[in-house]
Design an enzyme around this catalytic site. Structure first.
Site, PDB file in Angstrom:
ATOM      1  N   LEU A   1      33.689 -12.763   4.236  1.00  0.00           N
ATOM      2  CA  LEU A   1      33.493 -12.076   5.518  1.00  0.00           C
ATOM      3  C   LEU A   1      32.473 -10.984   5.243  1.00  0.00           C
ATOM      4  CD1 LEU A   1      37.146 -11.617   6.904  1.00  0.00           C
ATOM      5  CD2 LEU A   1      35.426 -13.252   7.682  1.00  0.00           C
ATOM      6  N   ASP A   2      31.625 -10.705   6.231  1.00  0.00           N
ATOM      7  CA  ASP A   2      30.637  -9.646   6.030  1.00  0.00           C
ATOM      8  C   ASP A   2      31.339  -8.312   5.789  1.00  0.00           C
ATOM      9  OD1 ASP A   2      28.682 -11.509   6.680  1.00  0.00           O
ATOM     10  OD2 ASP A   2      28.705 -10.953   8.806  1.00  0.00           O
ATOM     11  N   TRP A   3      30.609  -7.402   5.191  1.00  0.00           N
ATOM     12  CA  TRP A   3      31.108  -6.042   4.922  1.00  0.00           C
ATOM     13  C   TRP A   3      31.698  -5.423   6.201  1.00  0.00           C
ATOM     14  CZ3 TRP A   3      28.931  -1.546   7.073  1.00  0.00           C
ATOM     15  CH2 TRP A   3      29.392  -0.350   6.531  1.00  0.00           C
TER      16      TRP A   3
ATOM     17  N   ARG B   1      27.214 -13.882  13.983  1.00  0.00           N
ATOM     18  CA  ARG B   1      26.224 -12.850  14.348  1.00  0.00           C
ATOM     19  C   ARG B   1      24.890 -13.491  14.713  1.00  0.00           C
ATOM     20  NH1 ARG B   1      28.541  -7.903  12.611  1.00  0.00           N
ATOM     21  NH2 ARG B   1      30.228  -8.325  11.149  1.00  0.00           N
TER      22      ARG B   1
END
Ligand code: URA
Length: 252
Positions: free
Chosen positions: A104-106, A192
Protein backbone atom coordinates in the site's frame (compact mmCIF):
# COMPACT_ATOMS: atom_id res chain seq x y z
CA UNK A 1 10.01 -36.17 -0.25
CA UNK A 2 11.98 -34.03 -2.68
CA UNK A 3 10.58 -30.63 -3.60
CA UNK A 4 11.83 -27.58 -5.45
CA UNK A 5 14.14 -25.55 -3.26
CA UNK A 6 12.30 -22.26 -3.75
CA UNK A 7 9.10 -23.89 -2.51
CA UNK A 8 10.79 -25.23 0.63
CA UNK A 9 12.39 -21.85 1.36
CA UNK A 10 9.11 -20.00 0.85
CA UNK A 11 7.25 -22.41 3.12
CA UNK A 12 9.87 -21.96 5.83
CA UNK A 13 8.89 -18.29 5.94
CA UNK A 14 12.30 -16.98 4.92
CA UNK A 15 11.18 -15.25 1.73
CA UNK A 16 8.46 -15.23 -0.89
CA UNK A 17 8.86 -17.75 -3.69
CA UNK A 18 10.07 -15.06 -6.11
CA UNK A 19 12.61 -13.77 -3.57
CA UNK A 20 13.69 -17.37 -2.89
CA UNK A 21 14.38 -17.82 -6.60
CA UNK A 22 16.52 -14.68 -6.60
CA UNK A 23 18.44 -15.96 -3.56
CA UNK A 24 19.10 -19.27 -5.31
CA UNK A 25 20.34 -17.54 -8.46
CA UNK A 26 22.54 -15.28 -6.32
CA UNK A 27 24.29 -18.36 -4.88
CA UNK A 28 22.94 -17.69 -1.38
CA UNK A 29 21.51 -21.19 -0.93
CA UNK A 30 23.46 -24.26 0.16
CA UNK A 31 22.19 -27.80 0.39
CA UNK A 32 24.32 -30.00 2.64
CA UNK A 33 27.14 -27.49 2.37
CA UNK A 34 27.11 -27.19 -1.44
CA UNK A 35 25.96 -24.03 -3.23
CA UNK A 36 22.94 -24.76 -5.42
CA UNK A 37 22.33 -21.96 -7.92
CA UNK A 38 20.03 -23.71 -10.39
CA UNK A 39 16.32 -22.97 -10.19
CA UNK A 40 15.07 -26.47 -10.95
CA UNK A 41 17.03 -28.01 -8.05
CA UNK A 42 15.23 -30.12 -5.52
CA UNK A 43 15.91 -31.16 -1.94
CA UNK A 44 14.22 -33.15 0.78
CA UNK A 45 13.44 -30.84 3.74
CA UNK A 46 13.26 -33.84 6.09
CA UNK A 47 16.70 -35.12 5.12
CA UNK A 48 18.78 -32.27 3.71
CA UNK A 49 20.36 -29.38 5.53
CA UNK A 50 19.34 -26.21 3.70
CA UNK A 51 20.97 -22.87 4.49
CA UNK A 52 19.95 -19.48 3.13
CA UNK A 53 22.64 -16.80 3.46
CA UNK A 54 24.30 -19.07 6.03
CA UNK A 55 21.14 -19.49 8.15
CA UNK A 56 19.76 -22.98 8.61
CA UNK A 57 16.11 -23.02 7.65
CA UNK A 58 13.44 -24.82 9.60
CA UNK A 59 11.11 -26.37 7.08
CA UNK A 60 7.46 -26.01 7.96
CA UNK A 61 8.10 -23.37 10.64
CA UNK A 62 4.95 -22.15 12.44
CA UNK A 63 3.05 -19.78 10.20
CA UNK A 64 1.44 -16.56 11.32
CA UNK A 65 -1.23 -14.55 9.52
CA UNK A 66 -2.02 -11.01 10.65
CA UNK A 67 -4.44 -8.39 9.49
CA UNK A 68 -3.22 -4.85 10.21
CA UNK A 69 -5.10 -1.58 9.95
CA UNK A 70 -2.31 0.40 8.35
CA UNK A 71 -2.50 4.09 9.13
CA UNK A 72 -1.39 6.59 6.47
CA UNK A 73 2.23 7.65 7.01
CA UNK A 74 3.79 4.16 7.19
CA UNK A 75 5.74 2.45 4.42
CA UNK A 76 4.89 -1.14 3.54
CA UNK A 77 8.51 -2.16 2.92
CA UNK A 78 10.40 -3.80 5.76
CA UNK A 79 13.06 -1.07 5.69
CA UNK A 80 12.89 2.51 4.45
CA UNK A 81 16.09 4.24 3.29
CA UNK A 82 14.49 7.59 4.22
CA UNK A 83 13.94 6.38 7.79
CA UNK A 84 10.15 6.67 7.73
CA UNK A 85 8.18 4.34 10.04
CA UNK A 86 7.38 0.95 8.54
CA UNK A 87 4.33 -1.23 9.11
CA UNK A 88 6.58 -3.64 11.04
CA UNK A 89 6.96 -0.95 13.73
CA UNK A 90 3.28 -1.62 14.51
CA UNK A 91 3.70 -5.38 15.02
CA UNK A 92 4.64 -6.33 18.58
CA UNK A 93 4.91 -9.53 20.60
CA UNK A 94 5.62 -11.87 17.68
CA UNK A 95 8.32 -14.55 17.71
CA UNK A 96 8.18 -15.06 13.95
CA UNK A 97 9.01 -12.31 11.51
CA UNK A 98 6.14 -11.54 9.16
CA UNK A 99 6.18 -9.73 5.83
CA UNK A 100 3.57 -7.56 4.09
CA UNK A 101 1.63 -9.26 1.30
CA UNK A 102 1.70 -6.73 -1.53
CA UNK A 103 2.01 -3.00 -1.01
CA UNK A 104 0.00 0.00 0.00
CA UNK A 105 1.33 3.48 -0.69
CA UNK A 106 2.83 5.44 2.19
CA UNK A 107 -0.27 7.66 2.28
CA UNK A 108 -2.84 4.84 1.84
CA UNK A 109 -4.54 3.45 4.94
CA UNK A 110 -6.49 0.28 5.58
CA UNK A 111 -6.27 -3.47 5.40
CA UNK A 112 -2.82 -5.01 5.09
CA UNK A 113 -2.12 -8.74 5.36
CA UNK A 114 1.19 -9.84 6.84
CA UNK A 115 2.50 -13.39 7.01
CA UNK A 116 5.62 -15.55 7.00
CA UNK A 117 3.88 -17.98 4.64
CA UNK A 118 5.91 -17.36 1.48
CA UNK A 119 3.87 -19.80 -0.58
CA UNK A 120 0.58 -18.02 0.16
CA UNK A 121 2.22 -14.64 -0.49
CA UNK A 122 3.38 -15.89 -3.87
CA UNK A 123 -0.09 -17.11 -4.76
CA UNK A 124 -1.88 -13.96 -3.68
CA UNK A 125 0.52 -11.54 -5.32
CA UNK A 126 0.96 -13.41 -8.59
CA UNK A 127 -0.82 -11.53 -11.43
CA UNK A 128 -2.82 -14.66 -12.29
CA UNK A 129 -4.49 -14.81 -8.86
CA UNK A 130 -6.79 -11.80 -9.46
CA UNK A 131 -7.77 -11.54 -5.79
CA UNK A 132 -10.31 -8.70 -5.41
CA UNK A 133 -9.13 -5.66 -3.44
CA UNK A 134 -11.70 -3.06 -2.40
CA UNK A 135 -10.76 0.56 -1.80
CA UNK A 136 -12.69 3.62 -0.72
CA UNK A 137 -11.33 6.82 -2.20
CA UNK A 138 -12.08 10.45 -1.53
CA UNK A 139 -11.71 12.15 -4.89
CA UNK A 140 -11.64 15.72 -6.12
CA UNK A 141 -14.92 16.82 -7.73
CA UNK A 142 -18.00 14.64 -8.26
CA UNK A 143 -17.50 11.89 -10.83
CA UNK A 144 -20.48 11.67 -13.21
CA UNK A 145 -21.88 8.32 -14.41
CA UNK A 146 -19.62 8.45 -17.53
CA UNK A 147 -16.48 8.81 -15.37
CA UNK A 148 -17.59 5.94 -13.11
CA UNK A 149 -18.25 3.80 -16.16
CA UNK A 150 -14.79 4.55 -17.55
CA UNK A 151 -13.23 3.43 -14.26
CA UNK A 152 -15.33 0.26 -14.31
CA UNK A 153 -14.61 -0.63 -17.93
CA UNK A 154 -10.89 0.03 -17.81
CA UNK A 155 -8.52 2.95 -18.11
CA UNK A 156 -5.34 2.72 -20.19
CA UNK A 157 -2.25 2.90 -17.98
CA UNK A 158 1.05 2.70 -19.83
CA UNK A 159 -0.91 1.73 -22.91
CA UNK A 160 -2.55 -1.30 -21.25
CA UNK A 161 -6.16 -1.02 -20.05
CA UNK A 162 -6.94 -1.88 -16.45
CA UNK A 163 -9.12 -4.97 -15.91
CA UNK A 164 -12.88 -4.43 -15.41
CA UNK A 165 -13.60 -3.13 -11.91
CA UNK A 166 -16.67 -2.71 -9.70
CA UNK A 167 -17.25 0.96 -9.00
CA UNK A 168 -19.90 2.86 -7.08
CA UNK A 169 -20.44 6.34 -5.76
CA UNK A 170 -20.70 6.20 -1.95
CA UNK A 171 -21.46 9.83 -1.09
CA UNK A 172 -20.85 13.32 -2.35
CA UNK A 173 -20.02 16.65 -0.78
CA UNK A 174 -19.92 20.10 -2.36
CA UNK A 175 -16.42 19.70 -3.86
CA UNK A 176 -15.49 16.05 -3.44
CA UNK A 177 -16.97 12.56 -3.41
CA UNK A 178 -16.24 9.14 -1.95
CA UNK A 179 -16.20 6.23 -4.36
CA UNK A 180 -15.70 2.51 -3.81
CA UNK A 181 -13.68 0.53 -6.31
CA UNK A 182 -12.89 -3.18 -6.40
CA UNK A 183 -9.91 -4.22 -8.52
CA UNK A 184 -8.65 -7.68 -9.37
CA UNK A 185 -5.11 -6.57 -10.14
CA UNK A 186 -2.50 -4.60 -8.26
CA UNK A 187 -0.61 -2.30 -10.59
CA UNK A 188 1.60 0.43 -9.13
CA UNK A 189 -0.54 3.24 -7.60
CA UNK A 190 -3.40 1.88 -9.66
CA UNK A 191 -6.37 3.56 -7.99
CA UNK A 192 -4.63 6.94 -7.87
CA UNK A 193 -3.60 6.75 -11.52
CA UNK A 194 -7.04 5.55 -12.66
CA UNK A 195 -8.83 8.33 -10.78
CA UNK A 196 -6.39 10.93 -12.12
CA UNK A 197 -6.96 9.61 -15.66
CA UNK A 198 -10.70 10.32 -15.42
CA UNK A 199 -10.14 13.80 -13.98
CA UNK A 200 -10.78 13.09 -10.27
CA UNK A 201 -7.48 12.89 -8.39
CA UNK A 202 -7.49 10.92 -5.13
CA UNK A 203 -7.34 12.94 -1.92
CA UNK A 204 -7.52 9.97 0.49
CA UNK A 205 -7.30 6.22 -0.13
CA UNK A 206 -8.32 3.44 2.21
CA UNK A 207 -8.46 -0.35 1.60
CA UNK A 208 -11.43 -2.06 3.21
CA UNK A 209 -11.21 -5.62 1.87
CA UNK A 210 -8.82 -8.14 0.36
CA UNK A 211 -10.43 -11.31 -0.97
CA UNK A 212 -12.36 -12.83 1.95
CA UNK A 213 -10.83 -10.43 4.50
CA UNK A 214 -12.62 -7.31 5.69
CA UNK A 215 -11.11 -4.53 7.79
CA UNK A 216 -14.28 -4.18 9.89
CA UNK A 217 -13.94 -2.07 13.02
CA UNK A 218 -10.24 -2.73 13.68
CA UNK A 219 -8.68 0.55 14.86
CA UNK A 220 -5.85 2.26 12.93
CA UNK A 221 -2.45 0.90 13.97
CA UNK A 222 -3.93 -2.28 15.51
CA UNK A 223 -3.65 -5.82 14.20
CA UNK A 224 -5.38 -9.14 14.77
CA UNK A 225 -4.62 -12.74 13.87
CA UNK A 226 -6.66 -14.30 11.08
CA UNK A 227 -9.24 -16.95 11.92
CA UNK A 228 -8.71 -20.47 10.59
CA UNK A 229 -11.64 -20.02 8.23
CA UNK A 230 -10.14 -16.84 6.75
CA UNK A 231 -6.81 -18.58 6.12
CA UNK A 232 -8.58 -21.45 4.34
CA UNK A 233 -10.55 -19.00 2.19
CA UNK A 234 -7.39 -17.13 1.26
CA UNK A 235 -5.72 -20.36 0.18
CA UNK A 236 -8.76 -21.19 -1.92
CA UNK A 237 -8.58 -17.76 -3.59
CA UNK A 238 -4.92 -17.74 -4.47
CA UNK A 239 -4.99 -20.10 -7.42
CA UNK A 240 -1.77 -22.04 -7.93
CA UNK A 241 0.20 -19.68 -10.10
CA UNK A 242 1.42 -21.04 -13.41
CA UNK A 243 5.17 -21.36 -13.02
CA UNK A 244 7.59 -20.14 -15.63
CA UNK A 245 9.77 -22.97 -16.94
CA UNK A 246 12.87 -23.13 -14.74
CA UNK A 247 15.66 -20.93 -16.07
CA UNK A 248 18.96 -22.74 -16.29
CA UNK A 249 22.12 -21.17 -14.95
CA UNK A 250 25.10 -20.79 -17.27
CA UNK A 251 26.81 -23.66 -15.48
CA UNK A 252 24.28 -26.39 -16.31
N1 URA B 1 -3.86 1.85 -5.49
C1 URA B 1 -3.14 2.95 -5.21
O1 URA B 1 -3.12 3.90 -5.99
N2 URA B 1 -2.46 2.99 -4.04
C2 URA B 1 -2.48 1.99 -3.13
O2 URA B 1 -1.85 2.10 -2.07
C3 URA B 1 -3.25 0.85 -3.44
C4 URA B 1 -3.91 0.81 -4.63
Amino acid sequence: MEERLQKIIARAGVASRRKAEALILAGEVRVNGRVVAELGSKADPARDQIRVSGRLIVADAPRSYLLLHKPAGYVTTTHDPEGRPTVLDLIHGMKERVYPVGRLDWDTSGLLLLTNDGELTHRLTHPSSQVPRTYQAKVEGIPDPAALQKLARGVPLEGKPTLPAKVRLLRKGPRHAWIEITLTEGRHRQVRRMAEAVGHPVLKLHRVALGPLALGSLLPGRFRFLHEKEIKRLWAMGRPAKRQPARRSARS
